[in-house]
Design a protein around this motif. Structure first.
Motif, mmCIF file in Angstrom:
data_model
loop_
_atom_site.group_PDB
_atom_site.id
_atom_site.type_symbol
_atom_site.label_atom_id
_atom_site.label_comp_id
_atom_site.label_asym_id
_atom_site.label_seq_id
_atom_site.Cartn_x
_atom_site.Cartn_y
_atom_site.Cartn_z
ATOM 1 N N MET A 166 0.841 -1.195 0.000
ATOM 2 C CA MET A 166 0.000 0.000 0.000
ATOM 3 C C MET A 166 0.875 1.242 0.000
ATOM 4 N N ARG A 203 -16.945 -6.042 5.018
ATOM 5 C CA ARG A 203 -15.679 -5.458 5.468
ATOM 6 C C ARG A 203 -15.936 -4.165 6.217
ATOM 7 N N GLN A 226 -15.443 -0.444 7.045
ATOM 8 C CA GLN A 226 -15.073 0.758 6.309
ATOM 9 C C GLN A 226 -15.028 1.953 7.274
ATOM 10 N N PRO A 266 -11.375 1.831 3.130
ATOM 11 C CA PRO A 266 -11.249 0.594 3.921
ATOM 12 C C PRO A 266 -10.513 0.881 5.235
ATOM 13 N N GLU A 276 -8.026 -0.535 6.342
ATOM 14 C CA GLU A 276 -6.578 -0.609 6.142
ATOM 15 C C GLU A 276 -5.956 0.771 5.940
ATOM 16 N N ASP A 277 -6.709 1.713 5.349
ATOM 17 C CA ASP A 277 -6.173 3.065 5.165
ATOM 18 C C ASP A 277 -6.007 3.779 6.496
ATOM 19 N N LEU A 311 -5.387 2.269 9.359
ATOM 20 C CA LEU A 311 -4.226 1.639 9.994
ATOM 21 C C LEU A 311 -2.931 2.160 9.380
ATOM 22 N N ALA A 312 -2.932 2.362 8.074
ATOM 23 C CA ALA A 312 -1.729 2.883 7.412
ATOM 24 C C ALA A 312 -1.451 4.321 7.842
ATOM 25 N N THR A 346 -6.707 -7.165 15.341
ATOM 26 C CA THR A 346 -7.053 -6.063 14.452
ATOM 27 C C THR A 346 -7.935 -5.042 15.166
ATOM 28 N N GLN A 399 -5.617 -2.845 17.030
ATOM 29 C CA GLN A 399 -4.972 -1.917 16.095
ATOM 30 C C GLN A 399 -5.926 -0.810 15.665
ATOM 31 N N ALA A 400 -7.183 -1.172 15.426
ATOM 32 C CA ALA A 400 -8.168 -0.181 14.981
ATOM 33 C C ALA A 400 -8.463 0.833 16.085
#
Length: 341
Positions: A1, A20, A22, A59, A61-62, A64-65, A126, A129-130
């Motif tokens: 990513m 998922r 979001q 998502p 994941e963005d 988390l990034a 997760t 992490q979130a």
């Protein structure tokens, strides 16, 4: 990513799409959250056409990034409470400082703990992490001209005390505040204006070992007493003396300055101290009204049934909390005895 850039954008909501998790983002910059509750502040911002028209959905994941790329402050205080016990007075007092971020009962945190994890949308790692990433995205500045952010506190919803162990995984070094109150006063307040979580079915299978149909058939007073009793019991179970400041509503408002601030290890700028002390004199949710103790008037409103169910389902846990206070005293940290401005 690749690299992401969410500077000035804040995650206001988690939701599910195609199985998922979001993230819904709003561009708020460093706008302070001054309403008593997180969702109140967000709803006020939603009235602006700009915020209706310009949003981002990504998502998880963005998020988390973005946390990995631009980490914000971890909480200086995590507050667990039993509802109707004075926690809003604490958060509103802390919010008087422009150097502090107050996140009060945010729905996105509740979503992670009460929906995403139990329903298997996210695993435990997760979810941790979130939690970190969501708090981090709020606990940072995007404009160098804004007052520097020195501290952040997160007030959990009352029913999330049972998830304290998971919260500890997210922020292992964050001090905790457990705030309780003599339970009959809490019950009277809830009978006058019941919180949604005291409506059967709103929290799902919250009462362990009690069938859903039996919960629906319970008298209102009994159901509320059992749910509140479970929250008090969770507070007893999750109490960790090395990190937890255990306070009672009767300690307020004085304990906010004398105990909460030292426990946070936050040296409040002198110019903010006067505003915080003045805020202590006013009602938590109605700041135009003075703060007036209301325990005795509440007791006078309690019916015999309310006395009975409170004594059966809540009072033993409240007494256990009082025993913990006597056994452990005030939680301290290496910085907590240093003088405040």
């Amino acid at each position: 990513m690749g690299a992401v850039n969410f500077s000035g954008w804040r995650p206001i909501r988690f939701y599910t799409h195609a199985g998922r998790v979001q993230v819904d983002w709003m561009r708020l910059g460093d706008e302070p959250l001054l309403a008593p509750f997180f969702q109140d502040s967000i709803q006020r911002q939603m009235r602006h056409p700009f915020h209706q028209a310009f949003r981002r959905q990504t998502p998880l994941e963005d998020l988390l990034a973005w946390h990995a790329q631009s980490p914000g402050l971890a909480p200086s205080l995590i507050t667990f409470h039993v509802s109707r016990c004075g926690s809003t007075l604490i958060t509103q007092t802390l919010a008087e400082s422009p150097h502090h971020l107050q996140l009060s009962e945010p729905a996105p945190v509740d979503y992670l703990l009460r929906v995403a994890l139990p329903q298997g949308l996210l695993d435990r790692a997760t979810t941790v992490q979130a939690l970190r990433a969501w708090n981090s995205a709020w606990a940072q500045r995007s404009d160098p001209a804004s007052p520097a952010l020195q501290s952040c506190s997160l007030k959990m919803d009352a029913w999330n005390t049972r998830h304290a162990a998971l919260v500890a995984e997210a922020w292992p070094n964050a001090p905790w505040l457990f705030l309780a109150r003599e339970p009959l006063s809490v019950m009277v307040s809830q009978m006058r204006e019941r919180g949604f979580f005291l409506v059967p079915g709103s929290l799902g299978d919250f009462l362990d070992g009690v069938a859903a149909e039996d919960q629906l058939r319970m008298p209102t007073e009994q159901y509320c007493a059992r749910v509140l009793g479970a929250i008090y019991a969770a507070m007893v179970r999750e109490f960790a003396p090395a990190r937890t400041l255990l306070l009672d509503h009767a300690d307020l408002p004085g304990a906010i300055i004398d105990q909460v601030l030292p426990h946070m290890r936050w040296h409040v700028p002198p110019q903010d101290h006067a505003r915080m002390r003045e805020r202590l004199t006013r009602h938590s949710k109605h700041p135009h009204q003075p703060y007036v103790p209301d325990t005795l008037p509440k007791h006078s409103m309690a019916s015999d049934l309310l006395h009975s169910v409170t004594a059966q389902w809540i009072t033993p846990h409240y007494q256990a909390l009082q025993d913990l206070r006597r056994a452990h005293g005030t939680a301290t940290s290496p910085q907590s005895e240093e003088a405040l401005p």
